[in-house]
Design a protein around this motif. Structure first.
Motif, short mmCIF file in Angstrom:
data_model
loop_
_atom_site.label_atom_id
_atom_site.label_comp_id
_atom_site.label_asym_id
_atom_site.label_seq_id
_atom_site.Cartn_x
_atom_site.Cartn_y
_atom_site.Cartn_z
N THR A 205 -29.29 -36.16 -25.19
CA THR A 205 -29.09 -34.63 -24.66
C THR A 205 -27.77 -34.44 -25.54
O THR A 205 -27.86 -32.92 -26.11
N PRO A 206 -26.97 -34.92 -26.00
CA PRO A 206 -25.87 -34.48 -27.08
C PRO A 206 -26.50 -34.10 -28.23
O PRO A 206 -25.87 -32.88 -28.81
N ARG A 207 -27.37 -34.62 -28.70
CA ARG A 207 -28.02 -34.57 -30.11
C ARG A 207 -28.76 -32.96 -29.78
O ARG A 207 -28.77 -32.36 -30.68
N ASP A 208 -29.55 -33.17 -28.80
CA ASP A 208 -30.34 -31.94 -28.61
C ASP A 208 -29.59 -30.55 -28.44
O ASP A 208 -29.82 -29.76 -28.79
N LEU A 209 -28.48 -30.81 -27.64
CA LEU A 209 -27.25 -29.61 -27.43
C LEU A 209 -26.82 -29.15 -28.71
O LEU A 209 -26.86 -27.94 -29.08
N LEU A 210 -26.61 -30.26 -29.70
CA LEU A 210 -25.98 -29.75 -31.00
C LEU A 210 -27.03 -28.99 -31.86
O LEU A 210 -26.85 -27.90 -32.41
N ASP B 125 -29.05 -44.96 -29.96
CA ASP B 125 -28.24 -44.16 -30.35
C ASP B 125 -26.79 -44.66 -30.73
O ASP B 125 -26.15 -44.93 -29.79
N ARG B 126 -26.41 -44.69 -32.07
CA ARG B 126 -24.82 -45.03 -32.24
C ARG B 126 -23.92 -44.43 -31.41
O ARG B 126 -22.97 -45.07 -31.07
N LEU B 127 -24.03 -43.19 -31.39
CA LEU B 127 -22.60 -42.42 -31.00
C LEU B 127 -22.84 -42.56 -29.22
O LEU B 127 -21.64 -42.60 -28.73
N LEU B 128 -24.14 -42.49 -28.61
CA LEU B 128 -24.01 -42.74 -27.36
C LEU B 128 -23.73 -44.18 -26.88
O LEU B 128 -23.15 -44.40 -25.68
N ASP B 129 -24.15 -45.11 -27.72
CA ASP B 129 -23.72 -46.63 -27.39
C ASP B 129 -22.16 -46.67 -27.47
O ASP B 129 -21.56 -47.39 -26.76
N GLU B 130 -21.52 -45.95 -28.42
CA GLU B 130 -19.99 -45.65 -28.66
C GLU B 130 -19.59 -45.35 -27.31
O GLU B 130 -18.43 -45.72 -26.80
#
Length: 205
Positions: free
Chosen positions: A3-8, A60-65
């Motif tokens: 969702t954050p990637r889609d939002l961006l 996903d690296r950022l979501l895993d973070e």
């Protein structure tokens, strides 16, 4: 995709009713991460407190973070605390990841820019097409998060149906945080204007 990637992608692709501030986008991205973590059962809500669940494998690296940054001891973090902590410079991190992955190219873009001074343009990728499909389908969480940033206002004359519960709580908290940030900007602008008037003095230019 997340969702954050889609939002961006939507934020970069669609015109906003106002210039997008990266601070606003960072808060919305932090909220988007949290909706995905709730869906993955990596976290649940106890009132407004975030209680970590099991740690899923997240590609996903950022979501895993994000999952790894959850406070896993009492007192647990509130949704509001998460948005402000995790959201700090988060848009910069996502933009850097997009550029590193070749999803963004730097070139001068005509028309209204989604970010002040931005020269970043989305490449035509499967991720972009998937986000566009989700946007076209008016998926409620994505549409609600975008609307909080002033994107796609014409889509939200009738607000989308977001199921009640934890996700709705997060979306409400994002709206509250964005209003708080805008209030703080206005307060600082007024303080600066008052300070400038003092230095100019009576009759000053």
């Amino acid at each position: 995709m997340t969702t954050p990637r889609d939002l961006l992608i939507v934020a970069l692709d669609e015109e906003s009713s106002r210039p997008l501030e990266r601070g606003d986008l960072s808060l919305a991205l932090a909220g988007a991460e949290l909706t995905d973590l709730l869906t993955a059962q990596a976290v649940s809500l106890d009132g407004t407190h975030l209680v970590p669940g099991y740690r899923p494998t997240i590609a996903d690296r950022l979501l895993d973070e994000a999952a790894g940054s959850l406070v896993n001891r009492t007192p647990y973090e509130t949704v509001d605390d998460w948005l402000w902590r995790r959201g700090r410079d988060l848009s910069t991190a996502y933009l850097a990841a997009f550029e590193e992955e070749g999803q963004l190219t730097r070139q001068r873009r005509r028309g209204r820019r989604p970010f002040r001074g931005s020269e970043m343009v989305l490449a035509d990728t499967p991720a972009r097409r998937a986000a566009t499909d989700r946007w076209a389908a008016e998926e409620p969480v994505l549409v609600t998060l975008a609307a909080s940033l002033g994107i796609g206002d014409e889509r939200t004359e009738s607000p989308p149906d977001v199921p009640e519960g934890a996700v709705a709580t997060v979306l409400g908290a994002v709206d509250d945080a964005l209003r708080q940030l805008e209030f703080e900007r206005q307060r600082r602008a007024l303080d600066k204007a008052a300070f400038d008037n003092v230095w100019r003095g009576p009759g000053g230019d």
